[in-house]
Design a protein around this motif. Structure first.
Motif, short mmCIF file in Angstrom:
data_model
loop_
_atom_site.label_atom_id
_atom_site.label_comp_id
_atom_site.label_asym_id
_atom_site.label_seq_id
_atom_site.Cartn_x
_atom_site.Cartn_y
_atom_site.Cartn_z
N PHE A 30 -40.34 1.44 63.02
CA PHE A 30 -39.10 1.57 63.78
C PHE A 30 -38.06 0.53 63.36
CE2 PHE A 30 -41.78 3.81 67.04
CZ PHE A 30 -41.21 5.04 66.82
N ALA A 31 -38.51 -0.67 63.01
CA ALA A 31 -37.56 -1.69 62.54
C ALA A 31 -36.92 -1.25 61.23
CB ALA A 31 -38.28 -3.02 62.35
N SER A 32 -37.69 -0.65 60.35
CA SER A 32 -37.11 -0.20 59.09
C SER A 32 -36.26 1.06 59.27
CB SER A 32 -38.20 0.04 58.04
OG SER A 32 -39.06 1.07 58.43
N MET A 33 -36.56 1.87 60.29
CA MET A 33 -35.69 3.02 60.57
C MET A 33 -34.36 2.55 61.16
SD MET A 33 -36.82 6.00 59.70
CE MET A 33 -35.95 7.18 60.70
N LEU A 34 -34.39 1.55 62.02
CA LEU A 34 -33.16 1.06 62.65
C LEU A 34 -32.31 0.24 61.67
CD1 LEU A 34 -34.43 -0.03 66.16
CD2 LEU A 34 -32.97 1.92 65.61
N LEU A 35 -32.94 -0.60 60.88
CA LEU A 35 -32.21 -1.48 59.97
C LEU A 35 -32.12 -0.85 58.58
CD1 LEU A 35 -33.84 -4.76 61.24
CD2 LEU A 35 -31.62 -3.84 61.86
N SER A 36 -33.18 -0.92 57.83
CA SER A 36 -33.31 -0.24 56.54
C SER A 36 -34.70 -0.58 56.00
CB SER A 36 -32.24 -0.69 55.54
OG SER A 36 -32.57 -1.94 54.99
N PRO A 37 -35.23 0.24 55.11
CA PRO A 37 -36.54 -0.08 54.54
C PRO A 37 -36.57 -1.41 53.80
CG PRO A 37 -36.07 2.23 54.20
CD PRO A 37 -34.82 1.61 54.75
N LEU A 38 -35.46 -1.81 53.20
CA LEU A 38 -35.44 -3.10 52.50
C LEU A 38 -35.54 -4.27 53.49
CD1 LEU A 38 -32.72 -2.50 49.78
CD2 LEU A 38 -35.20 -2.62 49.50
N VAL A 39 -34.86 -4.17 54.61
CA VAL A 39 -34.97 -5.20 55.64
C VAL A 39 -36.38 -5.19 56.23
CG1 VAL A 39 -34.08 -6.00 57.86
CG2 VAL A 39 -32.51 -5.15 56.12
N GLY A 40 -36.95 -4.01 56.42
CA GLY A 40 -38.32 -3.91 56.90
C GLY A 40 -39.30 -4.58 55.95
N LEU A 41 -39.06 -4.43 54.66
CA LEU A 41 -39.92 -5.09 53.67
C LEU A 41 -39.80 -6.61 53.77
CD1 LEU A 41 -41.89 -4.43 51.42
CD2 LEU A 41 -39.97 -4.46 49.84
N LEU A 42 -38.61 -7.10 54.01
CA LEU A 42 -38.42 -8.54 54.21
C LEU A 42 -39.14 -9.02 55.47
CD1 LEU A 42 -34.67 -9.00 53.25
CD2 LEU A 42 -36.68 -9.71 51.95
N LEU A 43 -39.14 -8.21 56.51
CA LEU A 43 -39.87 -8.56 57.73
C LEU A 43 -41.37 -8.66 57.46
CD1 LEU A 43 -38.11 -6.34 60.41
CD2 LEU A 43 -38.06 -8.82 60.26
N ILE A 44 -41.89 -7.77 56.64
CA ILE A 44 -43.32 -7.82 56.30
C ILE A 44 -43.63 -9.07 55.53
CG2 ILE A 44 -45.10 -6.72 54.90
CD1 ILE A 44 -43.88 -4.06 55.64
N LEU A 45 -42.77 -9.42 54.58
CA LEU A 45 -43.01 -10.62 53.78
C LEU A 45 -42.97 -11.89 54.63
CD1 LEU A 45 -40.97 -9.75 50.58
CD2 LEU A 45 -43.46 -9.75 50.86
N ALA A 46 -42.16 -11.88 55.68
CA ALA A 46 -42.04 -13.05 56.55
C ALA A 46 -43.08 -13.07 57.67
CB ALA A 46 -40.64 -13.10 57.16
N ALA A 47 -43.73 -11.93 57.91
CA ALA A 47 -44.67 -11.83 59.03
C ALA A 47 -46.01 -12.47 58.69
CB ALA A 47 -44.89 -10.37 59.40
N GLU A 48 -46.67 -12.93 59.73
CA GLU A 48 -47.99 -13.52 59.59
C GLU A 48 -49.04 -12.45 59.87
OE1 GLU A 48 -50.39 -16.84 62.06
OE2 GLU A 48 -48.35 -17.35 61.48
N PRO A 49 -50.10 -12.42 59.08
CA PRO A 49 -51.16 -11.43 59.35
C PRO A 49 -51.77 -11.62 60.73
CG PRO A 49 -51.48 -12.46 57.22
CD PRO A 49 -50.38 -13.20 57.90
N VAL A 50 -52.26 -10.55 61.32
CA VAL A 50 -52.82 -10.59 62.67
C VAL A 50 -54.08 -11.42 62.72
CG1 VAL A 50 -53.87 -9.19 64.49
CG2 VAL A 50 -51.82 -8.39 63.33
#
Length: 62
Positions: A30-50
């Motif tokens: 949903f974050a990549s649908m609202l923003l863009s897939p490129l921004v979603g990819l940046l969120l993944i790179l910045a996110a910490e694994p569960v």
């Protein structure tokens, strides 16, 4: 129409790649649908694994 299909496929890919992060599949999708897939990819790179374990986490099952 083809642009929407590419955007949707990119968002699905971002959701799949981020399924083991804090937001999970749906949050990243949903974050990549609202923003863009490129921004979603940046969120993944910045996110910490569960399942990131820290040295001071208590041991369980003993």
């Amino acid at each position: 129409m083809p642009v929407f299909v590419i955007f949707f496929a990119g968002s699905l890919l971002v959701g799949f790649l981020g399924r083991k992060t804090r937001f999970g599949f749906w949050g990243n999708f949903f974050a990549s649908m609202l923003l863009s897939p490129l921004v979603g990819l940046l969120l993944i790179l910045a996110a910490e694994p569960v399942n990131a374990k820290t040295p001071d986490s208590p041991q369980t099952g003993e």
